[in-house]
Design a protein around this motif. Sequence first.
Motif, PDB file in Angstrom:
ATOM      1  N   LEU A  22       7.070   6.433 -18.560  1.00  0.00           N
ATOM      2  CA  LEU A  22       7.142   5.250 -19.407  1.00  0.00           C
ATOM      3  C   LEU A  22       7.687   5.586 -20.791  1.00  0.00           C
ATOM      4  CD1 LEU A  22       6.485   2.229 -19.612  1.00  0.00           C
ATOM      5  CD2 LEU A  22       4.244   2.890 -20.479  1.00  0.00           C
ATOM      6  N   ILE A  23       7.218   6.661 -21.383  1.00  0.00           N
ATOM      7  CA  ILE A  23       7.705   7.073 -22.706  1.00  0.00           C
ATOM      8  C   ILE A  23       9.182   7.430 -22.639  1.00  0.00           C
ATOM      9  CG2 ILE A  23       7.509   8.898 -24.444  1.00  0.00           C
ATOM     10  CD1 ILE A  23       4.473   8.845 -23.908  1.00  0.00           C
ATOM     11  N   CYS A  24       9.597   8.130 -21.597  1.00  0.00           N
ATOM     12  CA  CYS A  24      11.020   8.486 -21.452  1.00  0.00           C
ATOM     13  C   CYS A  24      11.888   7.248 -21.276  1.00  0.00           C
ATOM     14  CB  CYS A  24      11.205   9.445 -20.280  1.00  0.00           C
ATOM     15  SG  CYS A  24      10.539  11.091 -20.590  1.00  0.00           S
ATOM     16  N   LEU A  25      11.420   6.274 -20.501  1.00  0.00           N
ATOM     17  CA  LEU A  25      12.188   5.045 -20.311  1.00  0.00           C
ATOM     18  C   LEU A  25      12.312   4.247 -21.605  1.00  0.00           C
ATOM     19  CD1 LEU A  25      10.963   3.781 -16.829  1.00  0.00           C
ATOM     20  CD2 LEU A  25      13.206   4.694 -17.423  1.00  0.00           C
ATOM     21  N   VAL A  26      11.250   4.176 -22.381  1.00  0.00           N
ATOM     22  CA  VAL A  26      11.310   3.466 -23.664  1.00  0.00           C
ATOM     23  C   VAL A  26      12.268   4.173 -24.610  1.00  0.00           C
ATOM     24  CG1 VAL A  26       9.954   2.857 -25.711  1.00  0.00           C
ATOM     25  CG2 VAL A  26       9.048   2.400 -23.446  1.00  0.00           C
ATOM     26  N   ALA A  27      12.221   5.491 -24.660  1.00  0.00           N
ATOM     27  CA  ALA A  27      13.126   6.241 -25.534  1.00  0.00           C
ATOM     28  C   ALA A  27      14.580   6.070 -25.097  1.00  0.00           C
ATOM     29  CB  ALA A  27      12.743   7.720 -25.532  1.00  0.00           C
ATOM     30  N   LEU A  28      14.844   6.093 -23.804  1.00  0.00           N
ATOM     31  CA  LEU A  28      16.202   5.906 -23.289  1.00  0.00           C
ATOM     32  C   LEU A  28      16.706   4.495 -23.583  1.00  0.00           C
ATOM     33  CD1 LEU A  28      18.526   7.167 -21.674  1.00  0.00           C
ATOM     34  CD2 LEU A  28      17.450   6.261 -19.616  1.00  0.00           C
ATOM     35  N   THR A  29      15.837   3.499 -23.416  1.00  0.00           N
ATOM     36  CA  THR A  29      16.219   2.122 -23.715  1.00  0.00           C
ATOM     37  C   THR A  29      16.560   1.960 -25.192  1.00  0.00           C
ATOM     38  OG1 THR A  29      14.783   1.335 -21.942  1.00  0.00           O
ATOM     39  CG2 THR A  29      15.449  -0.278 -23.587  1.00  0.00           C
ATOM     40  N   CYS A  30      15.769   2.533 -26.073  1.00  0.00           N
ATOM     41  CA  CYS A  30      16.057   2.461 -27.513  1.00  0.00           C
ATOM     42  C   CYS A  30      17.366   3.161 -27.841  1.00  0.00           C
ATOM     43  CB  CYS A  30      14.907   3.073 -28.313  1.00  0.00           C
ATOM     44  SG  CYS A  30      13.413   2.091 -28.271  1.00  0.00           S
ATOM     45  N   ALA A  31      17.599   4.316 -27.257  1.00  0.00           N
ATOM     46  CA  ALA A  31      18.837   5.049 -27.524  1.00  0.00           C
ATOM     47  C   ALA A  31      20.047   4.254 -27.047  1.00  0.00           C
ATOM     48  CB  ALA A  31      18.789   6.418 -26.844  1.00  0.00           C
ATOM     49  N   LEU A  32      19.966   3.642 -25.861  1.00  0.00           N
ATOM     50  CA  LEU A  32      21.077   2.835 -25.355  1.00  0.00           C
ATOM     51  C   LEU A  32      21.303   1.594 -26.214  1.00  0.00           C
ATOM     52  CD1 LEU A  32      20.533   3.095 -21.508  1.00  0.00           C
ATOM     53  CD2 LEU A  32      22.314   4.178 -22.888  1.00  0.00           C
ATOM     54  N   PHE A  33      20.222   0.986 -26.696  1.00  0.00           N
ATOM     55  CA  PHE A  33      20.358  -0.180 -27.579  1.00  0.00           C
ATOM     56  C   PHE A  33      21.100   0.189 -28.849  1.00  0.00           C
ATOM     57  CE2 PHE A  33      18.712  -2.429 -31.304  1.00  0.00           C
ATOM     58  CZ  PHE A  33      19.134  -3.715 -31.009  1.00  0.00           C
ATOM     59  N   PHE A  34      20.703   1.275 -29.495  1.00  0.00           N
ATOM     60  CA  PHE A  34      21.360   1.656 -30.745  1.00  0.00           C
ATOM     61  C   PHE A  34      22.793   2.129 -30.508  1.00  0.00           C
ATOM     62  CE2 PHE A  34      16.937   1.956 -32.312  1.00  0.00           C
ATOM     63  CZ  PHE A  34      17.061   1.027 -33.342  1.00  0.00           C
ATOM     64  N   LEU A  35      23.070   2.723 -29.373  1.00  0.00           N
ATOM     65  CA  LEU A  35      24.441   3.112 -29.032  1.00  0.00           C
ATOM     66  C   LEU A  35      25.311   1.878 -28.856  1.00  0.00           C
ATOM     67  CD1 LEU A  35      26.438   5.385 -28.328  1.00  0.00           C
ATOM     68  CD2 LEU A  35      25.726   5.119 -25.947  1.00  0.00           C
ATOM     69  N   ALA A  36      24.804   0.893 -28.124  1.00  0.00           N
ATOM     70  CA  ALA A  36      25.557  -0.345 -27.936  1.00  0.00           C
ATOM     71  C   ALA A  36      25.718  -1.087 -29.258  1.00  0.00           C
ATOM     72  CB  ALA A  36      24.833  -1.235 -26.929  1.00  0.00           C
ATOM     73  N   TYR A  37      24.718  -1.088 -30.097  1.00  0.00           N
ATOM     74  CA  TYR A  37      24.793  -1.728 -31.410  1.00  0.00           C
ATOM     75  C   TYR A  37      25.854  -1.069 -32.282  1.00  0.00           C
ATOM     76  CZ  TYR A  37      23.003  -4.009 -35.631  1.00  0.00           C
ATOM     77  OH  TYR A  37      22.857  -4.761 -36.753  1.00  0.00           O
ATOM     78  N   ALA A  38      25.937   0.245 -32.219  1.00  0.00           N
ATOM     79  CA  ALA A  38      26.954   0.979 -32.998  1.00  0.00           C
ATOM     80  C   ALA A  38      28.354   0.660 -32.486  1.00  0.00           C
ATOM     81  CB  ALA A  38      26.689   2.467 -32.947  1.00  0.00           C
ATOM     82  N   VAL A  39      28.514   0.524 -31.174  1.00  0.00           N
ATOM     83  CA  VAL A  39      29.817   0.196 -30.608  1.00  0.00           C
ATOM     84  C   VAL A  39      30.227  -1.219 -31.015  1.00  0.00           C
ATOM     85  CG1 VAL A  39      31.032  -0.240 -28.427  1.00  0.00           C
ATOM     86  CG2 VAL A  39      29.632   1.823 -28.704  1.00  0.00           C
ATOM     87  N   VAL A  40      29.302  -2.163 -30.983  1.00  0.00           N
ATOM     88  CA  VAL A  40      29.608  -3.549 -31.357  1.00  0.00           C
ATOM     89  C   VAL A  40      29.955  -3.633 -32.842  1.00  0.00           C
ATOM     90  CG1 VAL A  40      28.588  -5.848 -31.633  1.00  0.00           C
ATOM     91  CG2 VAL A  40      28.274  -4.584 -29.502  1.00  0.00           C
ATOM     92  N   LEU A  41      29.275  -2.895 -33.694  1.00  0.00           N
ATOM     93  CA  LEU A  41      29.566  -2.915 -35.130  1.00  0.00           C
ATOM     94  C   LEU A  41      30.924  -2.301 -35.435  1.00  0.00           C
ATOM     95  CD1 LEU A  41      26.220  -2.049 -36.941  1.00  0.00           C
ATOM     96  CD2 LEU A  41      27.391  -4.242 -36.833  1.00  0.00           C
ATOM     97  N   ASP A  42      31.371  -1.399 -34.586  1.00  0.00           N
ATOM     98  CA  ASP A  42      32.635  -0.708 -34.830  1.00  0.00           C
ATOM     99  C   ASP A  42      33.814  -1.638 -34.549  1.00  0.00           C
ATOM    100  OD1 ASP A  42      34.159   1.502 -35.546  1.00  0.00           O
ATOM    101  OD2 ASP A  42      34.467   2.046 -33.435  1.00  0.00           O
ATOM    102  N   LEU A  43      33.631  -2.683 -33.725  1.00  0.00           N
ATOM    103  CA  LEU A  43      34.726  -3.591 -33.384  1.00  0.00           C
ATOM    104  C   LEU A  43      35.133  -4.432 -34.530  1.00  0.00           C
ATOM    105  CD1 LEU A  43      33.690  -4.638 -29.794  1.00  0.00           C
ATOM    106  CD2 LEU A  43      35.405  -2.982 -30.439  1.00  0.00           C
TER     107      LEU A  43
END
Length: 55
Positions: A34-55
């Motif tokens: 559960l902790i690993c899944l939450v950490a992975l979800t947060c990392a993917l969210f911030f990665l996608a957020y960074a990609v969207v901001l770069d556009l």
Amino acid sequence: MPPGETPPGESSTGSGAGPYRPLTRGWGMGPLVLICLVALTCALFFLAYAVVLDL
């Protein structure tokens, strides 16, 4: 006890800690997954957020 000598601060009749009992189990797999899944979800969210901001 002779006069002028400092009495002991605590009695030393018992250890107070009890017998040593080694741990029988660590963390279960459920909480670790559960902790690993939450950490992975947060990392993917911030990665996608960074990609969207770069556009």
